[in-house]
Scaffold this motif. Structure first.
Motif, PDB file in Angstrom:
ATOM      1  N   ASN A  23       9.471  10.259  -5.122  1.00 50.56           N
ATOM      2  CA  ASN A  23       9.816   9.441  -6.281  1.00 50.56           C
ATOM      3  C   ASN A  23      11.337   9.441  -6.397  1.00 50.56           C
ATOM      4  N   GLY A  24      11.912   8.282  -6.519  1.00 52.53           N
ATOM      5  CA  GLY A  24      13.359   8.187  -6.660  1.00 52.53           C
ATOM      6  C   GLY A  24      13.726   7.076  -7.601  1.00 52.53           C
ATOM      7  N   GLY A  25      14.884   7.216  -8.250  1.00 47.10           N
ATOM      8  CA  GLY A  25      15.297   6.163  -9.158  1.00 47.10           C
ATOM      9  C   GLY A  25      16.674   6.401  -9.735  1.00 47.10           C
ATOM     10  N   ILE A  26      17.131   5.421 -10.481  1.00 45.98           N
ATOM     11  CA  ILE A  26      18.405   5.516 -11.175  1.00 45.98           C
ATOM     12  C   ILE A  26      18.158   5.187 -12.636  1.00 45.98           C
TER      13      ILE A  26
ATOM     14  N   ILE B 110      22.223   8.499 -14.214  1.00 42.29           N
ATOM     15  CA  ILE B 110      21.706   9.618 -13.428  1.00 42.29           C
ATOM     16  C   ILE B 110      20.916   9.069 -12.241  1.00 42.29           C
ATOM     17  N   LEU B 111      21.120   9.688 -11.099  1.00 41.94           N
ATOM     18  CA  LEU B 111      20.344   9.380  -9.900  1.00 41.94           C
ATOM     19  C   LEU B 111      19.369  10.527  -9.656  1.00 41.94           C
ATOM     20  N   LYS B 112      18.088  10.224  -9.424  1.00 41.67           N
ATOM     21  CA  LYS B 112      17.099  11.289  -9.231  1.00 41.67           C
ATOM     22  C   LYS B 112      16.247  11.028  -8.006  1.00 41.67           C
ATOM     23  N   ILE B 113      15.849  12.151  -7.345  1.00 40.28           N
ATOM     24  CA  ILE B 113      14.940  12.099  -6.204  1.00 40.28           C
ATOM     25  C   ILE B 113      13.989  13.285  -6.308  1.00 40.28           C
ATOM     26  N   ILE B 114      12.692  13.032  -6.140  1.00 40.39           N
ATOM     27  CA  ILE B 114      11.688  14.099  -6.091  1.00 40.39           C
ATOM     28  C   ILE B 114      10.981  14.001  -4.748  1.00 40.39           C
ATOM     29  N   ILE B 115      10.977  15.105  -3.999  1.00 38.95           N
ATOM     30  CA  ILE B 115      10.254  15.165  -2.726  1.00 38.95           C
ATOM     31  C   ILE B 115       9.272  16.324  -2.810  1.00 38.95           C
ATOM     32  N   GLY B 116       8.002  16.067  -2.538  1.00 41.37           N
ATOM     33  CA  GLY B 116       6.971  17.097  -2.631  1.00 41.37           C
ATOM     34  C   GLY B 116       6.100  17.148  -1.400  1.00 41.37           C
TER      35      GLY B 116
ATOM     36  N   LYS C  43       0.813  -1.207   0.000  1.00 43.82           N
ATOM     37  CA  LYS C  43       0.000   0.000   0.000  1.00 43.82           C
ATOM     38  C   LYS C  43       0.854   1.268   0.000  1.00 43.82           C
ATOM     39  N   VAL C  44       2.117   1.127   0.371  1.00 40.37           N
ATOM     40  CA  VAL C  44       3.012   2.286   0.479  1.00 40.37           C
ATOM     41  C   VAL C  44       4.015   2.353  -0.667  1.00 40.37           C
ATOM     42  N   VAL C  45       4.473   1.211  -1.150  1.00 44.42           N
ATOM     43  CA  VAL C  45       5.579   1.160  -2.112  1.00 44.42           C
ATOM     44  C   VAL C  45       5.090   0.708  -3.480  1.00 44.42           C
ATOM     45  N   ALA C  46       5.469   1.489  -4.510  1.00 36.07           N
ATOM     46  CA  ALA C  46       5.222   1.109  -5.893  1.00 36.07           C
ATOM     47  C   ALA C  46       6.559   1.089  -6.631  1.00 36.07           C
ATOM     48  N   LEU C  47       6.795   0.036  -7.388  1.00 38.32           N
ATOM     49  CA  LEU C  47       8.019  -0.091  -8.178  1.00 38.32           C
ATOM     50  C   LEU C  47       7.664  -0.039  -9.652  1.00 38.32           C
ATOM     51  N   GLY C  48       8.556   0.571 -10.448  1.00 42.78           N
ATOM     52  CA  GLY C  48       8.234   0.659 -11.859  1.00 42.78           C
ATOM     53  C   GLY C  48       9.396   1.094 -12.722  1.00 42.78           C
TER      54      GLY C  48
ATOM     55  N   VAL D 219      14.787   2.895 -13.396  1.00 40.23           N
ATOM     56  CA  VAL D 219      14.114   2.028 -12.427  1.00 40.23           C
ATOM     57  C   VAL D 219      13.745   2.940 -11.263  1.00 40.23           C
ATOM     58  N   ALA D 220      12.451   3.024 -10.937  1.00 40.33           N
ATOM     59  CA  ALA D 220      11.991   4.041  -9.988  1.00 40.33           C
ATOM     60  C   ALA D 220      11.083   3.460  -8.915  1.00 40.33           C
ATOM     61  N   THR D 221      11.026   4.186  -7.792  1.00 34.70           N
ATOM     62  CA  THR D 221      10.176   3.828  -6.665  1.00 34.70           C
ATOM     63  C   THR D 221       9.319   5.028  -6.266  1.00 34.70           C
TER      64      THR D 221
END
Length: 253
Positions: A229-232, A244-250, A186-191, A216-218
């Motif tokens: 949202n975070g991923g590599i 590239i490593l990315k992180i989105i915090i909102g 219910k908390v984690v989605a992978l994609g 590949v993102a979570t």
């Protein structure tokens, strides 16, 4: 049915620019920010393996950090406006304010009861030539998404138009973005998230000159007021940053 066919037709017309230049690496969902609320987001992207030399006046991207502040306000149930402030942090003169964009977006109201979520985003702004050869650009982004049980799919057949820079006479560039994810809990989605920039519609660039990235993102859904949202990501062509490593915090207020 007529509404759905119209949206598909418009998407094909619009599906005729470069990827998001590694400042806002995100496949958009159709939902807009609620009326009267404001979303504050921080996009943090670090290029682990990128370009290493100056090319056509653009600074290299290797080991550079991009920090983008996004502020989005919802005006009513179907209209929002976003503002972006792009920043770069790196050695050898690569620390700088880069530019700003404004992004109005409209969405099909839920009361229409369409079988898919639909919205249309337009983004316009300026960025310094040392960080983006195309200094004045317009992005047109149709957004279609759907959630079926634990599976989520979003498609952004994006068009980019440059008004100043090397792509200003090339017409609209097709930059498709696609996301697919699965709710593990219910908390984690992978994609997976795909970002491309293929060149002018029907006159595509050779493959190695295109931008082709797969992340590949979570996504974490811990609280309705928060977004993560975070991923590599990995690039598959010589024109794309390799890693590239990315992180989105909102946060919604």
């Amino acid at each position: 049915m007529k509404h759905l066919l119209l949206i598909l037709f418009l998407s094909l017309i619009v599906s005729k620019l470069q990827a998001q230049d590694n400042y806002e690496i995100q496949v958009y969902g159709s939902e807009t920010v609620d009326s009267g609320r404001t979303m504050l987001e921080l996009h943090s992207n670090y290029t682990i393996n990128g370009s290493k030399t100056v090319f056509d006046g653009q600074l290299p991207t290797n080991h550079v950090e991009h920090e983008t502040i996004e502020i989005t306000h919802g005006w009513n149930p179907w209209f929002e406006t976003g503002f972006y402030f792009f920043n770069s942090i790196g050695s050898d003169g690569r620390t700088s304010y880069v530019g700003s964009h404004i992004r109005p977006r409209v969405a099909a109201p839920l009361s229409w009861n369409w079988p898919v979520g639909v919205s249309l985003s337009t983004e316009f702004g300026y960025q310094k030539s040392a960080f983006s050869a195309n200094t004045c650009t317009l992005e047109i982004r149709p957004i279609v998404d759907k959630k079926v049980n634990k599976v989520y799919i979003a498609i952004n057949p994006t068009l980019d138009q440059s008004f100043a820079g090397p792509d200003s006479h090339r017409g609209m560039i097709f930059s498709p973005n696609v996301k697919g994810s699965y709710d593990v809990t219910k908390v984690v989605a992978l994609g997976l998230e795909y970002y491309g920039s293929t060149g002018p519609f029907f006159h595509y660039d050779p493959f190695q000159q295109q931008q082709q990235q797969l992340f590949v993102a979570t996504d974490l859904n811990t609280d309705p007021n928060w977004e993560f949202n975070g991923g590599i990501g990995y690039g598959f062509t010589s024109s794309t940053d390799r890693c590239i490593l990315k992180i989105i915090i909102g946060r919604r207020f």
